[in-house]
Design a protein around this motif. Structure first.
Motif, PDB file in Angstrom:
ATOM      1  N   ILE A 278       0.838  -1.197   0.000  1.00 33.23           N
ATOM      2  CA  ILE A 278       0.000   0.000   0.000  1.00 33.23           C
ATOM      3  C   ILE A 278       0.876   1.252   0.000  1.00 33.23           C
ATOM      4  O   ILE A 278       1.877   1.316   0.724  1.00 33.23           O
ATOM      5  N   VAL A 279       0.486   2.224  -0.815  1.00 28.39           N
ATOM      6  CA  VAL A 279       1.120   3.546  -0.797  1.00 28.39           C
ATOM      7  C   VAL A 279       0.013   4.596  -0.843  1.00 28.39           C
ATOM      8  O   VAL A 279      -1.105   4.324  -1.282  1.00 28.39           O
ATOM      9  N   ARG A 280       0.317   5.764  -0.366  1.00 25.42           N
ATOM     10  CA  ARG A 280      -0.676   6.844  -0.453  1.00 25.42           C
ATOM     11  C   ARG A 280      -0.845   7.274  -1.915  1.00 25.42           C
ATOM     12  O   ARG A 280       0.082   7.184  -2.713  1.00 25.42           O
ATOM     13  N   ALA A 290      -7.903   2.925  -4.379  1.00 21.55           N
ATOM     14  CA  ALA A 290      -8.875   2.365  -3.435  1.00 21.55           C
ATOM     15  C   ALA A 290      -9.079   3.325  -2.274  1.00 21.55           C
ATOM     16  O   ALA A 290      -8.270   4.218  -2.018  1.00 21.55           O
ATOM     17  N   VAL A 291     -10.198   3.094  -1.568  1.00 20.18           N
ATOM     18  CA  VAL A 291     -10.545   3.884  -0.385  1.00 20.18           C
ATOM     19  C   VAL A 291     -10.412   3.004   0.848  1.00 20.18           C
ATOM     20  O   VAL A 291     -10.850   1.846   0.840  1.00 20.18           O
ATOM     21  N   VAL A 292      -9.814   3.540   1.912  1.00 16.66           N
ATOM     22  CA  VAL A 292      -9.692   2.799   3.170  1.00 16.66           C
ATOM     23  C   VAL A 292     -11.046   2.795   3.874  1.00 16.66           C
ATOM     24  O   VAL A 292     -11.570   3.845   4.222  1.00 16.66           O
ATOM     25  N   ARG A 293     -11.609   1.593   4.072  1.00 18.70           N
ATOM     26  CA  ARG A 293     -12.924   1.482   4.701  1.00 18.70           C
ATOM     27  C   ARG A 293     -12.877   0.960   6.139  1.00 18.70           C
ATOM     28  O   ARG A 293     -13.802   1.169   6.909  1.00 18.70           O
ATOM     29  N   TYR A 294     -11.780   0.255   6.494  1.00 10.95           N
ATOM     30  CA  TYR A 294     -11.718  -0.330   7.835  1.00 10.95           C
ATOM     31  C   TYR A 294     -10.263  -0.528   8.218  1.00 10.95           C
ATOM     32  O   TYR A 294      -9.435  -0.905   7.386  1.00 10.95           O
ATOM     33  N   LEU A 306     -10.003  -2.404   2.031  1.00 12.47           N
ATOM     34  CA  LEU A 306     -10.050  -1.359   1.016  1.00 12.47           C
ATOM     35  C   LEU A 306     -11.214  -1.606   0.069  1.00 12.47           C
ATOM     36  O   LEU A 306     -11.635  -2.743  -0.127  1.00 12.47           O
ATOM     37  N   GLU A 307     -11.703  -0.515  -0.544  1.00  9.96           N
ATOM     38  CA  GLU A 307     -12.724  -0.628  -1.593  1.00  9.96           C
ATOM     39  C   GLU A 307     -12.155  -0.037  -2.875  1.00  9.96           C
ATOM     40  O   GLU A 307     -11.810   1.140  -2.925  1.00  9.96           O
ATOM     41  N   GLN A 308     -12.030  -0.887  -3.913  1.00  5.47           N
ATOM     42  CA  GLN A 308     -11.504  -0.400  -5.177  1.00  5.47           C
ATOM     43  C   GLN A 308     -12.441   0.646  -5.769  1.00  5.47           C
ATOM     44  O   GLN A 308     -13.662   0.440  -5.842  1.00  5.47           O
ATOM     45  N   VAL A 309     -11.869   1.747  -6.209  1.00  5.97           N
ATOM     46  CA  VAL A 309     -12.680   2.823  -6.777  1.00  5.97           C
ATOM     47  C   VAL A 309     -13.308   2.384  -8.099  1.00  5.97           C
ATOM     48  O   VAL A 309     -14.478   2.678  -8.371  1.00  5.97           O
ATOM     49  N   GLN A 310     -12.554   1.672  -8.930  1.00  5.08           N
ATOM     50  CA  GLN A 310     -13.040   1.289 -10.256  1.00  5.08           C
ATOM     51  C   GLN A 310     -14.124   0.220 -10.204  1.00  5.08           C
ATOM     52  O   GLN A 310     -15.180   0.351 -10.817  1.00  5.08           O
ATOM     53  N   SER A 311     -13.878  -0.855  -9.445  1.00  8.36           N
ATOM     54  CA  SER A 311     -14.796  -1.999  -9.464  1.00  8.36           C
ATOM     55  C   SER A 311     -15.707  -2.095  -8.257  1.00  8.36           C
ATOM     56  O   SER A 311     -16.666  -2.862  -8.261  1.00  8.36           O
ATOM     57  N   SER A 332     -11.390   6.492   4.981  1.00  5.75           N
ATOM     58  CA  SER A 332     -11.754   7.290   3.792  1.00  5.75           C
ATOM     59  C   SER A 332     -10.550   7.861   3.051  1.00  5.75           C
ATOM     60  O   SER A 332     -10.729   8.554   2.038  1.00  5.75           O
ATOM     61  N   ASP A 333      -9.327   7.573   3.511  1.00  4.73           N
ATOM     62  CA  ASP A 333      -8.145   8.007   2.766  1.00  4.73           C
ATOM     63  C   ASP A 333      -8.068   7.268   1.431  1.00  4.73           C
ATOM     64  O   ASP A 333      -8.465   6.105   1.321  1.00  4.73           O
ATOM     65  N   LEU A 334      -7.521   7.946   0.424  1.00  6.06           N
ATOM     66  CA  LEU A 334      -7.275   7.326  -0.866  1.00  6.06           C
ATOM     67  C   LEU A 334      -5.860   6.737  -0.883  1.00  6.06           C
ATOM     68  O   LEU A 334      -4.905   7.388  -0.460  1.00  6.06           O
ATOM     69  N   VAL A 335      -5.755   5.490  -1.350  1.00  8.99           N
ATOM     70  CA  VAL A 335      -4.454   4.816  -1.430  1.00  8.99           C
ATOM     71  C   VAL A 335      -4.340   4.115  -2.775  1.00  8.99           C
ATOM     72  O   VAL A 335      -5.317   3.981  -3.516  1.00  8.99           O
TER      73      VAL A 335
END
Length: 351
Positions: A278-280, A290-294, A306-311, A332-335
């Motif tokens: 993982i990187v920022r 992806a978005v950090v969800r937990y 994480l939740e992939q933004v695309q899929s 909710s951070d983007l990585v």
């Protein structure tokens, strides 16, 4: 004493418990039969023991090339340990261990002095030599299991079979006892087969792991082989946590640290949570967005969802707590995440 099972089939009415199973256990090995409930592992163990029989005309069981298929359990010289100990509550520890010897026919039965000496040696072997006069209800679960093991060994079996030997114990005692079993096996060198549904247990103490699913064997190998090189999607998903990702999306997002040439680009990629980097999210950074969800930081490793933004697919990731602190991640951070290692089975398997 080696064990060979060839083309074993067993049905119970319309239910198929074993469907042409073949297995070879080398002499002196500690082998785990691992699989989910209903996979056939206990049925196979009981057929090896002679407590069940394969369907008529189906397969053979050999001990060191000697055919024992039609022998009754009592004549196979097998030590069998049940999950719930099966100790006689009205007998002392000494009487329980000696039982199998005392009920032998007169010609085969050792003298009272010989039985007493054998019991003393076995209680010392299982580290319970001072418990001979106690009754089962006066022992802990782990102690009762060791007494059951001593009783199985008293008859000097050719092979030792254990059915979920630690299933009735709490987690802490299970860990202590399974390490003890590994050391104990190394001391006695008896060919041993045990049934378990606990992946960690099998991978920690077995020389060889036999993974079963839906009445068949999926893979046989050392713990490292089955974990690092699973031969089917079932094995990959059964042995520890795994993400199943879309290979095309991963490649398109630059998510592979190494070359994805072996991946089926229209298939699926199997990847362990600890094999993800993982990187920022920064301009020009490679990887799948992806978005950090937990975030779960308790324990030796931090677990992230994480939740992939695309899929919109969910991805589980494990990183060190030091890495989590370095990244200073918040919900909710983007990585960007990248795969250090993954595997694809192509079109021949379906999930």
């Amino acid at each position: 004493m080696s064990i060979t099972a060839t083309q074993i089939r067993k049905t119970f009415g319309s239910f198929t418990a074993l469907d042409g199973v073949s297995l070879n256990v080398e002499r002196g090995k500690l082998v785990a039969l691992l699989g989910p409930s209903g996979s056939g592992k206990t049925t196979l163990l009981r057929i090896i023991a002679g407590l069940e029989y394969a369907d008529s005309g189906s397969g053979r069981i050999l001990f060191h090339n000697e055919d024992v298929t039609d022998l009754a359990a009592g004549k196979r010289r097998v030590g069998f340990v049940f999950q719930h100990y099966a100790l006689f509550r009205h007998m002392t520890v000494t009487e329980n261990v000696a039982f199998g010897l005392k009920v032998r026919g007169r010609r085969e039965r050792p003298s009272a002095a010989e039985i007493g000496e054998r019991v003393r040696k076995l209680l010392k072997l299982v580290q319970l030599e001072s418990y001979g006069n106690r009754f089962p209800h006066q022992l802990s679960g782990g102690q009762r299991q060791r007494i059951a093991l001593a009783r199985a060994l008293a008859v000097e079996p050719k092979v030792l079979l254990l059915d979920e030997p630690f299933g009735a114990l709490d987690a802490k005692v299970r860990k202590e006892l399974r390490r003890w079993l590994r050391q104990f096996h190394d001391e006695i060198g008896l060919t041993t087969v045990f049934v378990t549904h606990d992946q960690e247990e099998a991978l920690e103490i077995a020389d060889q792991v036999v993974i079963m699913n839906q009445a068949r064997i999926e893979q046989v190998g050392t713990p490292q082989e089955v974990y690092d090189r699973p031969s089917t999607p079932f094995v990959y998903q059964f042995l520890g946590n795994v993400n199943v990702l879309r290979a095309q999306a991963m490649a398109g997002a630059g998510a592979f640290v190494s070359s994805p040439a072996t991946m089926e680009q229209d298939g699926q990629v199997f990847v362990r949570p600890h094999d993800i980097e993982i990187v920022r999210d920064r301009p020009g950074e490679a990887g799948s967005l992806a978005v950090v969800r937990y975030i779960h930081a308790a324990g030796p490793q931090a677990r992230l969802t994480l939740e992939q933004v695309q899929s919109r697919d969910t991805v589980e990731v494990e990183i060190s707590r030091a890495e989590l602190r370095r990244l200073a991640l918040q919900l909710s951070d983007l990585v960007r995440f990248r795969l250090r290692r993954g595997h694809s089975f192509g079109e021949d398997y379906s999930i």
